[in-house]
Design a protein around this motif. Structure first.
Motif, PDB file in Angstrom:
ATOM      1  N   UNK A 118       5.074   4.356   0.451  1.00  0.00           N
ATOM      2  CA  UNK A 118       3.635   4.679   0.983  1.00  0.00           C
ATOM      3  C   UNK A 118       2.830   3.497   0.346  1.00  0.00           C
ATOM      4  N   UNK A 119       2.711   3.157  -0.692  1.00  0.00           N
ATOM      5  CA  UNK A 119       1.962   1.791  -1.344  1.00  0.00           C
ATOM      6  C   UNK A 119       2.234   0.786  -0.537  1.00  0.00           C
ATOM      7  N   UNK A 120       3.301   0.375  -0.202  1.00  0.00           N
ATOM      8  CA  UNK A 120       3.558  -1.032   0.365  1.00  0.00           C
ATOM      9  C   UNK A 120       3.176  -0.790   1.836  1.00  0.00           C
ATOM     10  N   UNK A 121       3.170   0.166   2.358  1.00  0.00           N
ATOM     11  CA  UNK A 121       2.542   0.364   3.922  1.00  0.00           C
ATOM     12  C   UNK A 121       1.118   0.311   3.838  1.00  0.00           C
ATOM     13  N   UNK A 122       0.589   1.367   3.080  1.00  0.00           N
ATOM     14  CA  UNK A 122      -0.855   1.687   3.390  1.00  0.00           C
ATOM     15  C   UNK A 122      -1.839   0.936   2.239  1.00  0.00           C
ATOM     16  N   UNK A 123      -1.469   0.432   1.160  1.00  0.00           N
ATOM     17  CA  UNK A 123      -2.291  -0.503   0.344  1.00  0.00           C
ATOM     18  C   UNK A 123      -1.972  -1.875   0.392  1.00  0.00           C
ATOM     19  N   UNK A 124      -0.624  -2.251   0.474  1.00  0.00           N
ATOM     20  CA  UNK A 124      -0.444  -3.880   0.643  1.00  0.00           C
ATOM     21  C   UNK A 124      -0.194  -4.286   1.910  1.00  0.00           C
ATOM     22  N   UNK A 125      -0.242  -3.322   3.035  1.00  0.00           N
ATOM     23  CA  UNK A 125      -0.004  -3.654   4.113  1.00  0.00           C
ATOM     24  C   UNK A 125       1.379  -4.335   4.722  1.00  0.00           C
ATOM     25  N   UNK A 126       2.302  -3.942   3.954  1.00  0.00           N
ATOM     26  CA  UNK A 126       3.489  -4.651   4.569  1.00  0.00           C
ATOM     27  C   UNK A 126       4.238  -3.844   5.725  1.00  0.00           C
ATOM     28  N   UNK A 127       4.880  -4.337   6.604  1.00  0.00           N
ATOM     29  CA  UNK A 127       5.498  -3.724   7.637  1.00  0.00           C
ATOM     30  C   UNK A 127       6.937  -3.095   7.530  1.00  0.00           C
ATOM     31  N   UNK A 128       7.619  -3.746   6.416  1.00  0.00           N
ATOM     32  CA  UNK A 128       9.015  -3.261   6.437  1.00  0.00           C
ATOM     33  C   UNK A 128       9.133  -3.145   4.662  1.00  0.00           C
ATOM     34  N   UNK A 173      12.866   0.711   6.413  1.00  0.00           N
ATOM     35  CA  UNK A 173      11.724   1.442   6.884  1.00  0.00           C
ATOM     36  C   UNK A 173      10.623   0.596   7.487  1.00  0.00           C
ATOM     37  N   UNK A 174      10.185   1.014   8.528  1.00  0.00           N
ATOM     38  CA  UNK A 174       9.343   0.391   9.357  1.00  0.00           C
ATOM     39  C   UNK A 174       7.884   0.914   9.276  1.00  0.00           C
ATOM     40  N   UNK A 175       6.634   0.291   8.960  1.00  0.00           N
ATOM     41  CA  UNK A 175       5.439   0.936   8.886  1.00  0.00           C
ATOM     42  C   UNK A 175       5.167   1.940   9.837  1.00  0.00           C
ATOM     43  N   UNK A 176       5.474   1.734  11.133  1.00  0.00           N
ATOM     44  CA  UNK A 176       5.261   2.332  12.338  1.00  0.00           C
ATOM     45  C   UNK A 176       6.231   3.940  12.269  1.00  0.00           C
TER      46      UNK A 176
END
Length: 179
Positions: A118-128, A173-176
């Motif tokens: 969750x941190x990777x996607x929503x804070x760091x804005x990674x896609x994968x 896992x992809x952000x979408x």
């Protein structure tokens, strides 16, 4: 000091040198369990090896190139989870982790992986987000599977463990896809 409370039982803390004794004792008490899937266990023979690892982790964090956090379960050190293998060009990051044998089967690592994803996607804005596990490490593989990661393939002879090459499963896992 970075501290993230996951729930009443589990919290993450950035590693610091004062954690070295606790981490080394945990590794030392769980060597047979950890050795099966982690190539660094046999070369971690003293507290100074653990201090060296922590110093490297702190440099990695300072360089904004990932980090390692200790996992505490009900106040006891249980293991480590962190971000590794960052590819900023395609916004991809991997998670690596281990748990002391006495803490396996309590859902600790699933909770910690969920928080880091969750941190990777929503804070760091990674896609994968990617997780790699030895093909026969079923307990480790259950974590990304439980979280809905997609098994993307197998890397033949993807890791050298105790003098033997082992195949590794890659989960992504992809952000979408992350809900």
């Amino acid at each position: 000091m970075f501290k993230y409370i996951i729930d009443n039982d589990v919290e993450l803390q950035l590693l610091d040198l004062y954690h070295a004794d606790e981490i080394f004792k945990s590794i030392d008490s769980s060597r047979d369990h950890l050795r099966e899937y982690l190539p660094w266990v046999d070369s971690t023979i003293s507290i100074s090896d653990t201090r060296e690892f922590i110093q490297g982790s702190k440099k990695q964090y300072a360089a904004n190139n990932g980090f390692d956090t200790g996992i505490w379960y009900k106040g006891e050190f249980a293991g480590i989870i962190g971000f590794h293998s960052i590819n900023r060009n395609i916004k991809s990051i991997s998670i690596g982790y281990w748990l002391n044998e006495g803490f396996v089967g309590k859902g600790i690592m699933t909770r910690a992986c969920s928080v880091l994803t969750d941190y990777a996607f929503n804070i760091l804005n990674f896609n994968r987000v990617e997780i790699q596990c030895a093909i026969d490490n079923l307990k480790s593989r259950a974590i990304p599977e439980r979280l809905g990661f997609v098994q993307e393939g197998v890397i033949r002879d993807g890791e050298l463990l105790n003098g033997n090459y082992v195949d590794c499963v890659i989960y992504g896992m992809l952000k979408r896809e992350w809900v």
